[in-house]
Design an enzyme around this catalytic site. Sequence first.
Site, PDB file in Angstrom:
ATOM      1  N   GLU A 176     -29.013 -10.398   9.825  1.00 47.18           N
ATOM      2  CA  GLU A 176     -29.732 -11.196   9.758  1.00 47.18           C
ATOM      3  C   GLU A 176     -28.626 -12.278  10.649  1.00 47.18           C
ATOM      4  O   GLU A 176     -28.816 -13.420  10.368  1.00 47.18           O
ATOM      5  CB  GLU A 176     -30.295 -11.537   8.568  1.00 47.18           C
ATOM      6  CG  GLU A 176     -31.701 -10.902   8.266  1.00 47.18           C
ATOM      7  CD  GLU A 176     -32.772 -11.279   7.431  1.00 47.18           C
ATOM      8  OE1 GLU A 176     -32.164 -12.404   6.901  1.00 47.18           O
ATOM      9  OE2 GLU A 176     -33.669 -11.164   6.842  1.00 47.18           O
ATOM     10  N   GLU A 252     -35.293  -3.825   5.716  1.00 45.61           N
ATOM     11  CA  GLU A 252     -35.753  -4.601   4.617  1.00 45.61           C
ATOM     12  C   GLU A 252     -37.169  -3.955   4.954  1.00 45.61           C
ATOM     13  O   GLU A 252     -37.399  -5.307   5.261  1.00 45.61           O
ATOM     14  CB  GLU A 252     -34.565  -5.972   4.703  1.00 45.61           C
ATOM     15  CG  GLU A 252     -33.855  -5.668   4.294  1.00 45.61           C
ATOM     16  CD  GLU A 252     -32.870  -6.812   4.523  1.00 45.61           C
ATOM     17  OE1 GLU A 252     -33.475  -8.387   4.163  1.00 45.61           O
ATOM     18  OE2 GLU A 252     -31.623  -7.025   4.487  1.00 45.61           O
TER      19      GLU A 252
HETATM   20  C1  GLA Z   1     -32.761 -11.333   3.639  1.00 39.68           C
HETATM   21  C2  GLA Z   1     -31.632 -11.077   3.414  1.00 39.68           C
HETATM   22  C3  GLA Z   1     -31.328  -9.769   2.895  1.00 39.68           C
HETATM   23  C4  GLA Z   1     -32.098 -10.615   1.233  1.00 39.68           C
HETATM   24  C5  GLA Z   1     -33.136 -11.004   2.176  1.00 39.68           C
HETATM   25  C6  GLA Z   1     -34.305 -11.240   0.326  1.00 39.68           C
HETATM   26  O1  GLA Z   1     -33.283 -10.344   4.078  1.00 39.68           O
HETATM   27  O2  GLA Z   1     -30.550  -9.978   4.546  1.00 39.68           O
HETATM   28  O3  GLA Z   1     -29.763 -10.029   1.732  1.00 39.68           O
HETATM   29  O4  GLA Z   1     -31.229 -11.546   1.069  1.00 39.68           O
HETATM   30  O5  GLA Z   1     -33.499 -11.807   2.474  1.00 39.68           O
HETATM   31  O6  GLA Z   1     -34.330 -10.936  -1.225  1.00 39.68           O
END
Ligand code: GLA
Length: 603
Positions: A176, A252
Amino acid sequence: MSSLTSPAPVVADASGAPSRFVVGEEHFLLDGRPHQVLSGAIHYFRVHPDQWADRIRKARLMGLNTVETYVPWNAHQPSPDVGPRFDGDLDLARFLDLVAAEGMHAVVRPGPFVCAEWDNGGLPAWLFTDPELGVRRHEPRFLAAVQGFFDRLLPVLAAAQVDRGGPVVLVQVENEYGAYGSDQAYLAALAAMVRAGGITVPLFTCDQADATMLADGGLPGVLRTATFGSRTAERLAVLRAAQPTGPLMCAEFWNGWFDHWGTHHHRTDAAAQAAELDALLSAGASVNLYMFCGGTNFGFTSGANDKGIYAPTTTSYDYDAPLSEDGWPTAKYHAFRAVLARHGRVPDEEPPRRAPAPELAVELDEQVALDAVVDRLGPVLCFDAPPPVEAVGQHAGFTEYTTTLPARPAGDALVLPDVRDRAVVTLDGLVLGTVDRETRTAVLAVPPTAGGTLRVLLEDQGRVNYGPRIGEPKGLLGGVRLGAEELRGWRVRPVALNLDVVRGALRPAPGGPRAGTAFHRGTFDLATSADLHLRLDGWTKGVAFVNGFALGRYWSRGPQRTLYVPGPVTRAGANELVVLELHGTADARARFVAEPDLGPDEA
Ligand code: GLA
């Protein structure tokens, strides 16, 4: 929206023969055939290694064909003086072998930043003792440090790739990144490093479903994926706009959420999440369930958030995932299995149903005050002003700061302007109070005395894992004042929770209430090794150990009320429970209960 031209194989090929896995115009292609990645996250570092096979198997039984994991650099390399280790509980090659043994593929996300509600987002705290080092950007010292870690990690991943007969089909670059920065040279350098390290399978980036983040966090020629847990059609459209061709993937799919201390336990509706998953698969997208099984932030591994108020993450990382923290299928598991069955084939074998854990009470009939052993729990270093904990090599847990409080005019208060994160303050053993970063209680009244020994027992409650505070120091930042006078002459001790030292100093102690910061120990018998759920009603805050295994933090503020004890750390016959309690307990007893209690849901 793209759709699959042929049904995707749900169970991957277990032959161990090399396969070709590539990013096609519309789909992933496995040996030339369209392939839908049906993945679920299991973090090997949040599951006891003797339970990896069980969790992976239950992922296959739900209908997944792939397991995803991050790689937390700080767990592999807690100290700069020793190279990263990949053995025992961190034997990533073994974890990937177990994935392959189930006939599944693997997606690996080596960061170096992983976020994940993990301490410092996986970046070692020791990196940041160099003030010149650049965090998550194209800066030579940071890149050299990453290279040092990758030199050890990438051979493990390279050998496990699908084109060499292993399970790894995809490797992520950063995490991210578009939510943090826009340094394309940094991302490109990381991708080049990964390629130079022998990674031949497709690379990908993941970003929140936002045009700017997808642009800033991606790289030309590297597959972009999105992270979301709702509004699937809308989010896929954003991803498609950012990337006109290539497979759609939700890297995700947030099917649950994590908890902070002092909030409720997050749950999401199984039917609603299943409908989102259905929409995702119907659109032909690939998916990684975040999480399939969340597991546990054992020891001092949990991270924190800070968007103005510091909020440490709980020990449980259950995440309301399809497979519970302790490895049992939930209603969400069954709902997802039904969805996956509609989109392909799921194994006929039914997953097991939850069995209750043994219930018993433990008398903690031995005790020793922290003060009585602390001089054997770490060396003392002397400083004029209180340094950050990193200056004494402490990157997690507790640090003791002591100084001599001068005689003073009555009425002066003790001021601690910037405590990171929580401090129990005593004067000659008398508790003056607790200072908490979260509540910013920074002023303590001091009784009129001629002076004495001021002790601040500082707890690092977890390093921030998201946003600009990554890499920040811990300690009594801003110093300590008595009225207007800066206190100087500090003796600072990194406190190692060495239970051998503690055991040697324990003394029999009566039941009932106990005060002060102390270790407490009790023993209990089990007929056989078993998962347990430790409940510490009446206790306030601290950390607990079973047979020397650090279960993690407990805290009466909740929401979490039980700590998970993985069966493999227990044994038939006598077992030991040790609790370091910071404040005191109403009753020197603990209970093991049949089921986890992660606290009340949002009303
Ligand atoms: C983001 C991050 C993950 C995690 C999620 C929330 O997507 O990439 O590593 O922190 O948020 O659980």
